[in-house]
Design an enzyme around this catalytic site. Structure first.
Site, PDB file in Angstrom:
ATOM      1  N   THR A  17     -12.023   4.089   7.146  1.00 33.12           N
ATOM      2  CA  THR A  17     -12.400   4.205   8.568  1.00 33.12           C
ATOM      3  C   THR A  17     -13.228   5.465   8.799  1.00 33.12           C
ATOM      4  OG1 THR A  17     -10.376   3.078   9.227  1.00 33.12           O
ATOM      5  CG2 THR A  17     -11.485   4.406  10.929  1.00 33.12           C
TER       6      THR A  17
ATOM      7  N   GLY B 181      -9.140   5.435   2.843  1.00 38.55           N
ATOM      8  CA  GLY B 181      -9.695   6.176   3.984  1.00 38.55           C
ATOM      9  C   GLY B 181     -11.050   5.676   4.426  1.00 38.55           C
TER      10      GLY B 181
ATOM     11  N   GLY C  95      -7.110   8.106   8.301  1.00 38.23           N
ATOM     12  CA  GLY C  95      -7.211   8.387   9.735  1.00 38.23           C
ATOM     13  C   GLY C  95      -8.641   8.697  10.140  1.00 38.23           C
TER      14      GLY C  95
ATOM     15  N   ASP D 114       0.825  -1.209   0.000  1.00 41.87           N
ATOM     16  CA  ASP D 114       0.000   0.000   0.000  1.00 41.87           C
ATOM     17  C   ASP D 114       0.870   1.275   0.000  1.00 41.87           C
ATOM     18  OD1 ASP D 114      -2.536   1.165   0.096  1.00 41.87           O
ATOM     19  OD2 ASP D 114      -2.495   1.363   2.279  1.00 41.87           O
TER      20      ASP D 114
HETATM   21  P1  13P Z   1      -7.980   4.542   7.006  1.00 40.06           P
HETATM   22  O1  13P Z   1      -6.825   4.386   7.940  1.00 40.06           O
HETATM   23  O2  13P Z   1      -8.573   5.894   7.072  1.00 40.06           O
HETATM   24  O3  13P Z   1      -8.981   3.460   7.161  1.00 40.06           O
HETATM   25  O4  13P Z   1      -7.400   4.433   5.524  1.00 40.06           O
HETATM   26  C1  13P Z   1      -6.694   3.294   5.159  1.00 40.06           C
HETATM   27  C2  13P Z   1      -6.158   3.424   3.795  1.00 40.06           C
HETATM   28  O5  13P Z   1      -6.756   4.019   2.917  1.00 40.06           O
HETATM   29  C3  13P Z   1      -4.871   2.780   3.523  1.00 40.06           C
HETATM   30  O6  13P Z   1      -4.411   3.033   2.232  1.00 40.06           O
END
Ligand code: 13P
Length: 282
Positions: A207, A205, A176, A79
């Site tokens: 979360t 993103g 985050g 990633d």
């Molecule tokens: P979050 O930490 O906001 O869930 O995002 C994870 C992400 O997109 C990793 O590439």
């Protein structure tokens, strides 16, 4: 053997596949366990930062091993690597997809670095994800967020000059915890999806986004949803809670098991919703 490429895994059902960040043996096992319990494919990710920590090649190796032994298809994914070297490291470790993140670069430079990594990946039969439009930080104001979002006008040029297997977009999503309620620009996503056609789109993103937002995103063409912070929150939350029940035990045998099972439960619920549950909300 259940290790599959991103290109293969995104064709296995008509929803989105959950991609979860991994940090160690227990988070990796928890994510695979959740996928096996759900009976759905999963993407096991590790960020470029964690993979490059001393000794963490072993985490990459065990991710590949877990994928090979899993009863469901698993894609092992690097990633957000901004450099060629980390992409090559992941390929050497046996990952089935890498992500070259040139989103901070000018369009031409993003295309150039994406093509350089793609050339190596394709030679090895590995998939590739790229990103167009930078993810705003949670601290950014609305004006900054808009400036960083994926410009639909750039999508056609980027996709016509590259051959990526998936494209990460910036539509108001952020890594985050979100400050306040996250707002996603679905009109922009729709415009991007019309241009991208068959190229699967990725929502980073995850979360803090609502089930309604996930559902709308999948309906408009999102095929992969990244969850990172929620893995950490689930794991550490379970760790603290279990440790506090008997602080003098320092139970390094049972506590990681509880944390692993908590991650498995979270991953299972998300995978089921991304694959199927979303249809009930659109
Ligand atoms: P979050 O930490 O906001 O869930 O995002 C994870 C992400 O997109 C990793 O590439």
């Amino acid at each position: 053997m259940s290790l599959v490429t991103l290109q293969e895994i995104l064709k296995l059902h008509d929803g989105a596949v959950g991609a979860f960040s991994t940090y160690d043996l227990f988070t990796a096992q928890g994510i695979v366990q959740g996928a096996e319990e759900a009976g759905f494919p999963v993407i096991l990710m590790i960020g470029s930062g964690p993979l490059n920590k001393p000794g963490n090649d072993y985490v990459g190796q065990l991710m590949v091993q877990l994928a090979k032994e899993a009863s469901v298809p698993v894609c092992v994914f690097l990633d957000h690597a901004k450099d060629y070297k980390t992409n090559l490291k992941a390929m050497k470790l046996g990952f089935s997809c890498v992500m070259i993140d040139g989103s901070h670069l000018a369009l031409e430079e993003n295309i150039a670095i994406t093509n350089k990594v793609t050339e190596a990946a394709k030679l090895l039969g590995i998939s590739i994800e790229a990103e167009l439009g930078a993810l705003a930080g949670v601290e950014d104001g609305e004006e900054v967020k808009n400036a960083k979002m994926t410009d639909p006008a750039h999508v056609e040029e980027f996709l016509s000059k590259t051959s990526v297997d998936a494209l990460a977009v910036s539509i108001g999503n952020a890594h985050g915890f979100y400050k306040g309620e996250p707002k996603l620009d679905f009109a922009r996503l729709k415009a991007i999806a019309e241009i991208a056609k068959d190229v699967p789109l990725v929502l980073h993103g995850g979360t803090g986004l609502t089930f309604e937002q996930f559902a709308r995103g999948v309906q408009l063409g999102i095929k992969k949803i990244n969850i990172g912070t929620e893995v950490k929150k689930t794991f550490i939350g379970a760790f603290i809670e279990t440790h506090e029940k008997n602080v003098s035990a320092y139970d390094m045998v049972e506590i990681p098991q509880v944390c692993k099972n908590a991650v498995a439960k979270m991953a299972k619920e998300k995978l089921e919703f991304f694959a199927k549950g979303w249809k009930e909300l659109v």
